[in-house]
Design a protein around this motif. Structure first.
Motif, short mmCIF file in Angstrom:
data_model
loop_
_atom_site.label_atom_id
_atom_site.label_comp_id
_atom_site.label_asym_id
_atom_site.label_seq_id
_atom_site.Cartn_x
_atom_site.Cartn_y
_atom_site.Cartn_z
N ALA A 40 -15.01 21.67 82.60
CA ALA A 40 -15.92 22.63 81.98
C ALA A 40 -15.64 24.03 82.52
CB ALA A 40 -17.36 22.23 82.25
N ASN A 41 -16.25 25.03 81.91
CA ASN A 41 -16.09 26.38 82.44
C ASN A 41 -16.60 26.43 83.87
OD1 ASN A 41 -15.05 27.79 80.17
ND2 ASN A 41 -17.02 27.43 79.20
N GLY A 42 -15.86 27.09 84.71
CA GLY A 42 -16.30 27.21 86.10
C GLY A 42 -15.96 25.99 86.94
N ALA A 43 -15.22 25.05 86.38
CA ALA A 43 -14.87 23.85 87.14
C ALA A 43 -13.76 24.14 88.14
CB ALA A 43 -14.45 22.73 86.20
N LYS A 271 -40.10 33.03 65.22
CA LYS A 271 -40.77 33.31 66.48
C LYS A 271 -40.98 32.01 67.25
CE LYS A 271 -42.92 37.48 64.83
NZ LYS A 271 -44.01 38.01 64.03
N GLY A 272 -40.76 32.05 68.53
CA GLY A 272 -40.97 30.86 69.35
C GLY A 272 -39.89 29.81 69.19
N GLU A 273 -38.77 30.21 68.64
CA GLU A 273 -37.71 29.23 68.41
C GLU A 273 -36.50 29.52 69.29
OE1 GLU A 273 -35.71 27.33 64.46
OE2 GLU A 273 -35.59 29.50 64.63
N VAL A 274 -35.85 28.46 69.75
CA VAL A 274 -34.58 28.62 70.45
C VAL A 274 -33.48 28.15 69.50
CG1 VAL A 274 -33.22 28.07 72.48
CG2 VAL A 274 -35.71 28.15 72.65
N LEU A 275 -32.69 29.10 69.03
CA LEU A 275 -31.63 28.76 68.09
C LEU A 275 -30.30 28.73 68.84
CD1 LEU A 275 -30.64 28.27 65.19
CD2 LEU A 275 -30.45 30.73 64.92
N GLY A 276 -29.65 27.59 68.79
CA GLY A 276 -28.36 27.47 69.46
C GLY A 276 -27.24 27.95 68.56
N VAL A 277 -26.18 28.48 69.17
CA VAL A 277 -24.98 28.84 68.43
C VAL A 277 -23.83 28.11 69.10
CG1 VAL A 277 -23.44 30.70 67.73
CG2 VAL A 277 -25.89 31.13 67.87
N ALA A 278 -23.10 27.33 68.31
CA ALA A 278 -21.95 26.63 68.86
C ALA A 278 -20.71 27.08 68.11
CB ALA A 278 -22.14 25.12 68.74
N ALA A 279 -19.62 27.21 68.83
CA ALA A 279 -18.37 27.61 68.19
C ALA A 279 -17.25 27.44 69.19
CB ALA A 279 -18.44 29.06 67.73
N LEU A 280 -16.06 27.19 68.68
CA LEU A 280 -14.89 27.22 69.54
C LEU A 280 -14.60 28.67 69.89
CD1 LEU A 280 -12.57 24.69 67.71
CD2 LEU A 280 -13.98 24.29 69.72
N GLU A 281 -13.68 28.85 70.79
CA GLU A 281 -13.26 30.19 71.17
C GLU A 281 -12.83 31.01 69.94
OE1 GLU A 281 -12.46 32.75 74.44
OE2 GLU A 281 -13.13 30.68 74.56
N GLY A 282 -13.27 32.27 69.88
CA GLY A 282 -12.70 33.18 68.89
C GLY A 282 -13.16 32.98 67.46
N PHE A 411 -25.70 35.01 75.79
CA PHE A 411 -24.33 34.57 75.49
C PHE A 411 -23.82 33.76 76.67
CE2 PHE A 411 -19.84 34.70 74.77
CZ PHE A 411 -19.72 34.70 73.38
N ASP A 412 -23.71 32.48 76.46
CA ASP A 412 -23.17 31.58 77.49
C ASP A 412 -23.76 31.85 78.88
OD1 ASP A 412 -21.69 29.37 77.77
OD2 ASP A 412 -19.74 30.33 77.73
N PRO A 413 -25.08 31.78 79.00
CA PRO A 413 -25.70 32.20 80.26
C PRO A 413 -25.42 31.25 81.41
CG PRO A 413 -27.35 31.22 78.82
CD PRO A 413 -26.09 31.31 78.02
N VAL A 439 -35.22 32.90 71.13
CA VAL A 439 -34.00 32.99 71.92
C VAL A 439 -32.82 32.56 71.04
CG1 VAL A 439 -32.77 32.20 73.97
CG2 VAL A 439 -35.25 32.44 74.05
N LEU A 440 -31.78 33.39 71.04
CA LEU A 440 -30.53 33.00 70.38
C LEU A 440 -29.55 32.69 71.49
CD1 LEU A 440 -29.20 32.86 67.52
CD2 LEU A 440 -28.22 35.09 68.01
N LEU A 441 -29.09 31.45 71.54
CA LEU A 441 -28.33 31.00 72.70
C LEU A 441 -26.96 30.50 72.28
CD1 LEU A 441 -28.34 30.02 75.77
CD2 LEU A 441 -29.12 27.84 74.87
N PHE A 442 -25.93 31.23 72.69
CA PHE A 442 -24.58 30.69 72.51
C PHE A 442 -24.20 29.97 73.78
CE2 PHE A 442 -20.09 30.93 73.55
CZ PHE A 442 -19.56 30.24 72.47
N THR A 443 -23.63 28.80 73.63
CA THR A 443 -23.14 28.12 74.82
C THR A 443 -21.80 27.47 74.51
OG1 THR A 443 -23.48 26.31 76.33
CG2 THR A 443 -24.66 26.19 74.23
N SER A 444 -20.91 27.53 75.49
CA SER A 444 -19.62 26.89 75.30
C SER A 444 -19.70 25.42 75.71
CB SER A 444 -18.54 27.61 76.09
OG SER A 444 -18.94 27.74 77.43
#
Lengths: 488, 318, 318
Positions: A40-43, A271-282, A411-413, A439-444
């Protein structure tokens, strides 16, 4: 093992101050083997690669090539020792021509042209590196590395964001290289590629090699299992806040486009929603976040907040509309030499009106409140650069806690952050949502989507490929959509 | 681990302590070389002579904290002094107003060019310096023709002793210095000056209009330059084109020795005050050595370099 | 079409056109234009053109040398002091020796910057003091001289315009061309363009920087020798060195060298020196105060850097 290892590393470790990047890495690469390095990232993958290629030196541990211990003091040194890397960011000097770049590394021009020709490409040697598109530049970098006939080629995420035909080319080159009895260390997030071409795979987690196995077809499960480990991220059973989608729409985005990758993205967040964003690099996700934060301008599309169209010229405009941005790279958001307090309180001085005397009492209460609610470790408070990565990330989020916001763009916090802090950040995001913020949350790390989000969108080739309800946000579905395999 | 805290604490005070140590050593050496130095009037005069450099260093500190530099500061000083001396016959108030407007104008141009147009501060201010030299060289024979003596009141404020070693310039410095310290440590603008210098991207992402902060910094720098110019003019009684020429390098050196990074974001005026005092005592020492200007320049340059080097080594390990 | 190269070419062509325009303007004002006038032209630009080239090499490598004028003045004073009344052979030997000194001074500056990790600006500001001090020590007041045969060999005599032309072009051919083609030359562009990529490509950043400062020093040395041959004296003045330094930066930037490093060549700066020379001469012809030329030079430098910067960083955020 019947063959003698080409490369053997034992007990390799490296720390940056209090941050341990590599704890104890051990593995072997055999001659004529394509060896995947996963994690994973940071491994610790990139740290390991940097040590192997002489960019940085290890704190401890031994590297052996063909049985003799070596210590690479510079990339040049490593190249002469038969180890040549190709990085995701090509190491070509932008302001000089390809020809002079070749000269700089002492690469034989004819040999290079032969390699390029074998790839079925043509290159104008007189062009400046900065004039060449990234995919071709990576292939040039690869051809340059191959021209030196290294015994060991290290490809660090070279296929990330590479068009399919180019990626296939890289794969076939690796195959040919292996046929010559040479070895490759291949780093990629694309599991299909790994199954296709790699002989064995080593998985790193938290700076330790946790598993090495044959990377035959169907080993995907084992890869994922060992990458994730038994980290039971302590987020409680995700209590789905039920009436999400019935709440008011806070932000609506229509056909947003910009840069090279972001083509046309539309979605809404309540309002009050956490929306995830998933995507490969780029896939344009970074620009999407920058546009919403007012840091970049879109080339097309509309943004609505509470049903009013808005235009941002500066991050300050977005902040006024209650949008806060936690960028992917903590370094861009922090003032490394200043204290935790100054970092947390920075947004308080935005307008001219706040240039006067600081209201220390108010600042104290806001800052202390943020430190307390985020559980920031204040032992090294005088300079943020002395904090651990996790605490730095808390400071970047804490800044917005002191400011207040309606929508947090994260963004990928959790990139490169330890498990405990990750759990704290999830809890924090959930708390924000419970208080009515979005919250709009991108995570790798796709796994995080179900841990932290109520819903997720998946970006592919600059568009929303899928909009998935919580129950459908399992890793497999996300991965499929991220590879463009299911329609929206 | 309280060790981290203590470590950080000692590291910061260590640099301040070393500045004190350097100052005291220089002070003692100077006193040993020239016994007159230890008398009250002599100390008073030394302080008095430190004030213009201290004011220039104040401007330079603010600029450098934002990651900039102002090499036109000496000509701004000279220009302000020229304007006051020439306009003084039409009333001190008007003269000061003109000088003030001049400083704000030059600071605004510098600040806008650096902040909004992304000019390299070094080139911008070097170029501005050349322009100002040209303007004033032309000016003294044409539109700036006139008196070249400073008004009495300014001469008095720049030189008069109240009670030895306390003098009017020193009192002014104390007042202005406190204001600068207040600005940098207790005001919102001060926070932003540090923020912009440390990481302009981070400041922008936090909603700060970075160019406004840079503009403010260059205007302030320009104003302190002007004040310093009036004081140098007052101390020398008359103005000339080379009024503040010799103080450009010292103004940068005082700030660097005092621990403000030329990359911005770290340091402060306290260090610059120490740097100013160290350089002033050093100048006094060099003057008493009875050596030629050549030797003085060499020693001066070498010591500035050595101090900057020592300081950077001292704070490097982090 | 190769757009970036085209942009750079058009910049150089623009410089040539401006130089040609100013040149023909100047020529048209002269009653006759023969080899004597040509030599006067060349002598006017020779020292500053050489200095601009030296500065260009350092700036391309990502540094800046604010002591380059002082290096030139130092060599000027050394040459004037020790070459007066010497035989031709001794003078030639001394010239070589002094050029070696200039290389050494440059290398030392680069070494200090590499070892101390202090910003180039600070180090070279300090060394400029030391070097000027040395120059004043060697040649306390203007004077000295040079073996006339050697002087004529370097700067010509009466209407012999070929010697100064050779002095100008020879370093380009003998130093710049081989440098540009060598690995050090590529490394120069590499460290100025991107230090990290350069390191990954196997460049020793510190060693390259020292080499570049040494070569810059050599150009400063040649400039100093040329100055001695032209004026037949040494002038130990800080003001000369400061103006020369500013002009060298202006010349380099005007000649298409990017202050951010990694971009440029030496022909541009040599041509830019022509422009910097023609502006004051033409103004002088029209009976305008030469001080205006300083204004124009300063404003032109600012303008050029501004336009160059805006072209390069279009769309960068504030």
């Amino acid at each position: 093992m019947n063959k003698k290892a080409l490369l053997k590393i034992s007990n390799l470790a490296k720390s940056y101050g209090s941050v341990v990047a590599l704890r104890d890495a051990n593995f072997e690469v055999l001659p004529g083997e394509i060896h995947a390095l996963l994690g994973a990232n940071g491994a610790g993958k990139s740290t390991l690669v940097k040590i192997l290629t002489g960019v940085i030196s290890s704190d401890q541990g031994v590297i052996e090539v063909n049985g003799t211990p070596v210590k690479f003091t510079s990339p040049d040194n490593a190249r002469k020792g038969g180890v040549a890397p190709v990085f995701q960011d090509p190491a070509l000097i932008p302001d000089i021509s390809i020809q002079r770049n070749l000269h700089l590394t002492g690469t034989n021009k004819n040999r290079f042209l032969k390699e390029i020709a074998q790839m079925g490409l043509t290159v104008d040697l007189n062009k400046l590196a900065s004039e060449i598109e990234l995919p071709l530049l990576r292939m040039i970098d690869l051809a340059r590395a191959l021209s030196h006939d290294p015994d060991l080629l290290i490809l660090d995420e070279i296929t990330a964001a590479l068009p399919v035909d180019m990626a296939q080319k890289v794969i076939s080159i690796m195959g040919q290289y292996k046929a010559q009895g040479k070895s490759v260390i291949f780093i990629s997030h694309r599991l299909a590629e790994i199954e296709e071409i790699c002989d064995r795979a080593t998985v790193l987690r938290d700076g330790i090699n946790v598993d090495t196995f044959d990377a035959a077809a169907g080993s995907e499960e084992r890869i994922v299992a060992s990458m994730l480990g038994d980290k039971n991220v302590s987020a409680k059973e995700h209590n789905q806040r039920s009436n999400k989608s019935e709440n008011d729409i806070l932000l609506k985005v229509e056909g947003l486009a910009g840069g090279k990758h972001l083509k046309s993205v539309s979605f809404e967040i309540h309002k009050g929603e956490v929306l995830g964003v998933a995507a490969l690099e780029g896939q344009g996700q970074d620009l999407l976040f920058e546009i919403l934060a007012g840091e970049s301008k879109p080339s097309d599309g509309k943004i609505f907040i509470n049903n009013n169209e808005v235009h941002f010229n500066h991050p300050d405009d977005a902040i006024k509309y209650g949008i806060s941005y936690v960028p992917g790279d903590r370094k861009t958001a922090l003032m490394p030499q200043r204290s935790i307090r100054e970092n947390l309180a920075l947004t308080r001085f935005r307008g001219l009106r706040n240039w006067g005397k600081i209201n220390f009492r108010d600042e104290d209460s806001k800052v202390d409140g943020a430190i307390e609610s985020l559980e920031i470790d204040t032992r090294a408070k005088s300079q943020v650069k002395r904090l651990s990565g996790g605490n730095q990330q808390k400071v970047t989020i804490g800044r917005w806690v002191t400011t207040g916001f309606d929508l947090l763009l994260c963004f990928d916090p959790t990139r490169g952050i330890d498990v405990g802090t990750k759990a704290q950040i999830y809890a924090l995001i959930e708390k924000f949502a419970n208080e009515g913020m979005a919250v709009l949350l991108f995570t790798s790390e796709l796994r995080e989507i179900q841990l932290a989000c109520d819903r997720a969108i998946v970006l592919y080739e600059g568009k929303v490929q899928a909009d998935l309800e919580y129950d459908n946000c399992d890793e497999a579905s996300l991965l499929n959509a991220a590879h463009g395999l299911v329609g929206a | 681990m309280s060790t981290i805290k203590t470590f950080v604490g000692t590291r910061l005070t260590k640099s301040m302590l070393s500045l004190w140590a350097i100052l005291i050593v220089l002070f003692v050496i100077t006193g040993l070389v020239d016994h007159y130095f230890f008398t009250v009037p002599s100390i008073g005069v030394t302080f008095q002579l430190a004030v213009p450099l201290g004011l220039l260093a104040a401007g330079q500190t603010i600029c450098m904290l934002t990651g900039g530099i102002d090499l036109s500061i000496a000509m701004i000083a000279t220009g302000a002094a020229f304007i006051v001396s020439i306009k003084s016959p039409s009333g001190l108030g008007m003269a000061l107003l003109y000088a003030f407007l001049f400083c704000v104008l030059i600071g605004t141009i510098n600040g806008l060019a650096v902040g909004l147009l992304g000019m390299n501060p070094l080139i911008m201010t070097l170029g501005m310096n050349a322009v100002l030299i040209g303007v004033f060289t032309v000016g003294i024979t044409t539109f700036l023709k006139g008196s070249s003596t400073m008004p009495d009141i300014i001469i008095k404020l720049s030189t008069a002793t109240i009670i030895d070693p306390l003098s009017w310039p020193l009192v002014l410095w104390l007042l202005i210095g406190s204001a600068v310290l207040f600005l940098l440590t207790k005001s919102g603008l001060g926070r932003l000056i540090y923020a912009v210098g440390d990481n302009a991207t981070a400041a922008r992402l936090a909603g700060v209009r970075v160019w406004k902060v840079q503009l403010a910094a260059y205007i302030l720098c320009s104003l302190f330059g002007g004040l310093a110019g009036l004081m140098i003019g007052g101390q020398s009684g008359a103005v000339s084109m080379s009024l503040a020429d010799s103080l450009v390098l010292p103004s940068v050196a005082a700030v660097v020795i005092g621990g403000t990074s030329i990359m911005g974001g770290i340091g402060g005026y306290t260090g610059s005050i120490m740097g100013t005092l160290i350089l002033t005592v050093l100048s006094y020492l060099l003057a008493t050595l009875n050596s030629s200007e050549a030797v003085k320049q060499m020693i001066y340059g070498s010591i500035v370099l050595a101090l900057a080097w020592t300081y950077s080594k001292l704070t490097e390990k982090s | 079409m190769n757009s970036i190269k085209l942009k750079r070419q058009s910049w150089n062509i623009g410089i040539i056109l401006i130089a040609l325009f100013l040149g023909s303007w100047q020529v048209s004002r002269l009653p006759v234009f023969g080899s004597y006038e040509a030599r006067t032209f060349l002598l006017g630009i020779l020292p500053i053109a050489l200095l601009s080239m030296g500065q260009a090499i350092i700036i391309i490598g990502g540094g800046i040398n604010l002591a380059i004028g002082a290096e030139s003045v130092l060599i000027n004073c050394l040459a004037a002091r020790f070459m007066v009344d010497k035989s031709f052979t001794v003078a030639v030997a001394l010239t070589i020796f002094f050029l070696l000194i200039s290389v050494l001074v440059g290398a030392l500056t680069g070494l200090i910057i590499s070892k101390s990790k202090i910003a180039d600006i600070i180090v070279t500001l300090a060394t400029s003091f030391i070097l000027i001090g040395l120059a004043m020590y060697i040649q306390p007041s203007p004077g000295g001289g040079m073996n006339l045969t050697l002087a004529h060999l370097i700067s010509g005599k009466d209407s012999a315009f070929l010697p100064p032309l050779i002095t100008l072009i020879l370093p380009l051919i003998v130093i710049w061309l081989p440098l540009y083609r060598s690995r050090t030359g590529i490394a120069m562009f590499a460290i100025g363009s991107n230090k990290d990529s350069a390191f990954l490509s196997g460049v020793n950043v510190d060693r390259t920087r020292i080499k570049l400062y040494a070569i810059g020093g050599l150009f400063a040395g040649i400039s100093g020798i040329a100055l001695t041959a032209i004026t037949l004296s040494g002038s130990p003045f800080a003001s000369i060195s400061n103006t020369a330094t500013l002009n060298s930066v202006a010349g380099a930037v005007l000649g298409g060298v990017a202050l951010s490093g990694g971009v440029g060549g030496l022909t541009g700066p040599a041509l830019a020196a022509l422009i910097l020379y023609f502006i004051p001469t033409i103004l002088l012809n029209y009976g305008i105060d030469p001080a205006y030329s300083q204004i124009i030079t300063g404003a032109l430098t600012i303008f050029v850097v501004l336009v160059g910067g805006l072209i390069r960083n279009r769309g960068k955020k504030k």
